[in-house]
Design a protein around this motif. Structure first.
Motif, short mmCIF file in Angstrom:
data_model
loop_
_atom_site.label_atom_id
_atom_site.label_comp_id
_atom_site.label_asym_id
_atom_site.label_seq_id
_atom_site.Cartn_x
_atom_site.Cartn_y
_atom_site.Cartn_z
N PHE A 519 41.97 39.80 33.87
CA PHE A 519 42.37 41.17 33.53
C PHE A 519 41.46 42.21 34.17
O PHE A 519 41.92 43.29 34.57
N ALA A 520 40.17 41.91 34.30
CA ALA A 520 39.29 42.82 35.04
C ALA A 520 39.73 42.90 36.49
O ALA A 520 39.69 43.97 37.11
N MET A 521 40.18 41.77 37.04
CA MET A 521 40.66 41.75 38.42
C MET A 521 41.92 42.60 38.57
O MET A 521 42.09 43.35 39.54
N LEU A 522 42.83 42.49 37.59
CA LEU A 522 44.05 43.30 37.64
C LEU A 522 43.73 44.79 37.57
O LEU A 522 44.34 45.60 38.27
N ASP A 523 42.76 45.15 36.75
CA ASP A 523 42.35 46.55 36.68
C ASP A 523 41.78 47.03 38.01
O ASP A 523 41.99 48.17 38.42
N LEU A 524 41.04 46.15 38.69
CA LEU A 524 40.46 46.53 39.98
C LEU A 524 41.55 46.71 41.03
O LEU A 524 41.55 47.68 41.79
N ARG A 576 32.26 51.12 36.79
CA ARG A 576 33.28 50.09 36.96
C ARG A 576 33.18 49.02 35.86
O ARG A 576 33.85 48.00 35.94
N LYS A 577 32.35 49.24 34.88
CA LYS A 577 32.17 48.25 33.82
C LYS A 577 33.36 48.28 32.86
O LYS A 577 33.66 49.32 32.26
N PRO A 578 34.05 47.14 32.70
CA PRO A 578 35.19 47.12 31.79
C PRO A 578 34.74 47.12 30.33
O PRO A 578 33.87 46.34 29.94
#
Length: 698
Positions: A519-524, A576-578
């Motif tokens: 999910f962090a990757m999708l946000d990026l 950029r910290k989720p």
């Protein structure tokens, strides 16, 4: 003497020359030859100084890869190194090209080291899950001090000759073209000036009184950036032994640590990853020596994030690029982003200000397709829409010269259908770059049904020229990487629906070794990208398209990820910290209630199995269908494109380490409880599990 190591005399200097192309690797013949040549030099009364050099394009570049995985034959490298260290006659190592790994360890056992300015030296064993095992961890600190030695050995990167001279590894650096001549000149200095020939093993000045806090600080840093890796921590232990134990005891400690690394599963994974990357460049079914088309001028369509990054890849390699956009505003915006990227690199000292201007000068903006008429290779990097791409390729078919390669950067769409918009499908190919294109190493080249052999060979060669790891795959939805990622994403979304949190899913994946969770990757990347692709598939009636889900609802609310400050996570300004977001938790809870789902506790083990075993099962289907020719191609795609931990060797190699019977048992169990085609066991997985095989056996 030896077929690969020769001894001769020039005046009063004995010359030992290694000649074992292509890189003078330290195989058994070289090791045996080095000892015999040294003995000849010591027995030669006419020689009072010896020079060790190498023929060809490089000095000794390390272990012989042809011996990897085989029992080592005597003499081993430590014995060779010990013989040079104990030589009663001064020995000068004359270095050109690279002196890496065991090659540098041999040079460190010599009394002096001279090198051409173009040379590099290093101890890269850590990148294979090992540490220098022939005294490198004990001698290097004695020349450069503990901190510099730790940086070189734990980092594993080569050091240019000038820096090595400043550090104390080298005694002289010359600008000439012959390392042998430099060595002979230095040998004359040893003779005439009486330079003290003291072995490195007896030099303790640089390590005397080392503060133990240096090692504690270094270990603390490793705990943050490489906690899961085995060999870097053993490297610190070995260097600490150099500073705290007598030399001979330090060598024994180094050997014990080296053998511990040899026994580590990480060593097997990293060595597999190393060889797989090399092997991926050799395409099965594509004859060796297949002619390639010249690529002197490139054009890129689209100056967005991806197109601008692709243009930078070619400019970085000195290849002129025409960058096309449909509006001046979009073109200016894209060029400004390219300049910002280059200037950021210059600010970090990675390139010079002159490099910035030279590279930008290779990127020529245009608004006209007619300016692409002389391009050898055109790469389309437009919006992920079949309609848009086919329109672009119809235009390219009209304006591009015969024989030009027409490539699409699509990440999911059918390359054969795109090619159908042209009258030259043999010239059409996929070149799937990964974002950010100027940083990510993978280039997933996609061969269509009618792509010509020389086109396939050319794009693989282009990958090498621009510093990418090229892998050639076939046509299907998502090709190799995104097809498997799609299945992992499906499971991750479902796991959250069932009761896991996005943060828990991501924590399990990063705990496994991925740099980012799903999910962090999708946000990026941007949630809207996947959302629009899913919508397109649903409209097309694709039976494998995901049903609407809670992630789509986030996108419908304009939560696109980092670029909007909110996605699956929230992001504070400039960060950029989720961060977990209560609004997302409420949205997921409402979605569950709407669908009648009662959340349950989901274990970390279930998350890991469902996210990774579904990928392995899909990878087996990809192999069955011939989309990937070999399991190693899948491993390379996932290591260099998606951050699969290299020390685990890639998904297909890792599955073999887990055991295919265990993987199959889990796949069958989830198929029974969850159903659906993703969990339908692949016939290949079933067969290999039954026969006790591995994917790499194919």
């Amino acid at each position: 003497m030896s077929k690969v190591v020769h001894y001769a005399r020039t005046g009063r200097t004995g010359v030992i020359t290694v000649e074992y192309p292509p890189v003078n690797a330290l195989g058994i013949d070289v090791r045996t030859g080095l000892i015999r040549a040294l003995e000849a030099g010591l027995a030669d009364d006419g020689a009072d100084v010896l020079v060790l050099t190498a023929a060809g394009r490089t000095f000794m570049a390390g272990a012989d890869i042809r011996e990897f995985g085989k029992p080592q034959q005597a003499p081993g490298l430590p014995e060779v190194v010990a013989r040079f260290d104990a030589s009663p006659k001064p020995v000068v190592a004359a270095i050109h090209g690279t002196a890496l790994g065991g090659g540098l360890e041999v040079a460190l056992a010599c009394h002096f080291r001279v090198a051409l300015r173009s040379a590099k030296v290093g101890l890269p064993e850590v990148k294979l899950g090992l540490l220098p095992g022939a005294g490198g961890t004990q001698r290097l600190p004695r020349l450069v001090g503990v901190r510099n030695a730790l940086d070189m050995i734990v980092g594993g990167d080569p050091v240019p000759a000038a820096a090595a001279l400043d550090m104390g590894i080298l005694d002289v650096v010359e600008d000439g073209e012959s390392a042998l001549e430099a060595g002979l000149r230095f040998a004359e200095r040893v003779r005439t000036e009486g330079l003290p020939a003291r072995p490195v093993s007896r030099r303790d000045e640089k390590i005397a009184g080392t503060d133990p806090a240096v090692f504690a600080d270094y270990r603390a840093g490793l705990a943050k950036r490489a906690a899961a890796l085995f060999s870097p921590h053993r490297c610190v232990d070995a260097v600490e032994a150099a500073a705290t134990l007598p030399f001979e005891e330090g060598l024994k400690r180094e050997r014990d640590l080296f053998l511990a690394c040899m026994d580590s599963p990480q060593r097997a994974g990293l060595i597999h990853a190393f060889f797989a990357e090399r092997e991926a460049a050799k395409v099965p079914g594509l004859p060796a020596g297949t002619a390639t088309r010249p690529v002197r001028q490139v054009a890129v369509i689209g100056a967005g994030t991806m197109g601008g990054g692709i243009a930078m890849c070619f400019a970085n390699a000195g290849i002129p690029v025409r960058l096309l956009e449909v509006t001046q505003e979009a073109l200016d915006r894209g060029l400004a982003a390219v300049r910002r990227n280059y200037e950021a690199s210059a600010a970090k000292g990675r390139i010079s200000a002159a490099d910035v201007e030279a590279r930008i000068g290779l990127i020529h903006p245009t608004l006209s397709y007619d300016d692409l008429a002389d391009a050898d290779l055109v790469i389309e990097a437009a919006f992920e829409s079949m309609e848009v791409k086919k329109a672009i390729f119809a235009t390219l078919d009209r304006v591009c010269r015969p024989g030009a390669i027409l490539a699409t950067n699509t990440s999911t769409l059918d390359v054969d259908e795109i090619a159908s918009a042209t009258g030259r499908p043999q010239d059409v190919v996929g070149m799937h770059f990964f974002s950010p294109a100027n940083v990510m190493r993978l280039l997933e080249n996609v061969r269509g049904r009618r792509t010509a052999e020389d086109v396939a060979a050319t794009v693989m060669e282009v990958a090498r020229r621009i510093g990418k790891v090229g892998v050639l795959v076939g046509v299907c939805y998502g090709f190799v990487g995104n097809r498997m990622l799609h299945q992992r994403g499906r499971e991750a979304i479902a796991l959250v629906e069932e009761g896991a949190s996005p943060a828990q899913v991501d924590r399990v994946l990063t705990g496994f070794g991925f740099p980012m969770g799903q999910f962090a990757m999708l946000d990026l990347a941007g949630i809207d990208v996947g959302w629009r692709i899913r919508e397109e598939r649903r409209k097309a009636g694709d039976p494998d398209a995901l049903a609407p889900n809670w992630l789509d609802r986030l996108a419908e609310q304009g939560r696109f990820g980092q670029k909007t400050g909110a996605g699956v996570y929230r992001y504070e300004a400039g960060s950029r910290k989720p961060l977990p977001d209560p609004e997302v938790e409420s949205l997921i809870a409402a979605w569950r209630a709407e669908k009648g789902i009662t959340p349950r506790t989901v274990s970390d083990r279930e998350i890991l199995e469902r996210c990774l075993y579904v990928m392995v099962n899909e990878g087996a289907k990809i192999l069955e269908e011939g989309i990937a020719a070999r399991a190693l191609d899948i491993d390379v795609v996932w290591i260099h494109g998606y951050g699969f931990p290299a020390y685990r060797g890639g998904p297909m190699f890792w599955a073999g380490q887990v055991g295919l019977p265990a993987v199959l048992e889990a796949v069958e169990r989830y198929h029974a409880t969850l159903g659906g085609s993703p969990w339908q066991p692949a016939a290949l997985l079933q067969r290999l599990a039954r026969e006790g095989g591995r994917f790499g056996d194919l």
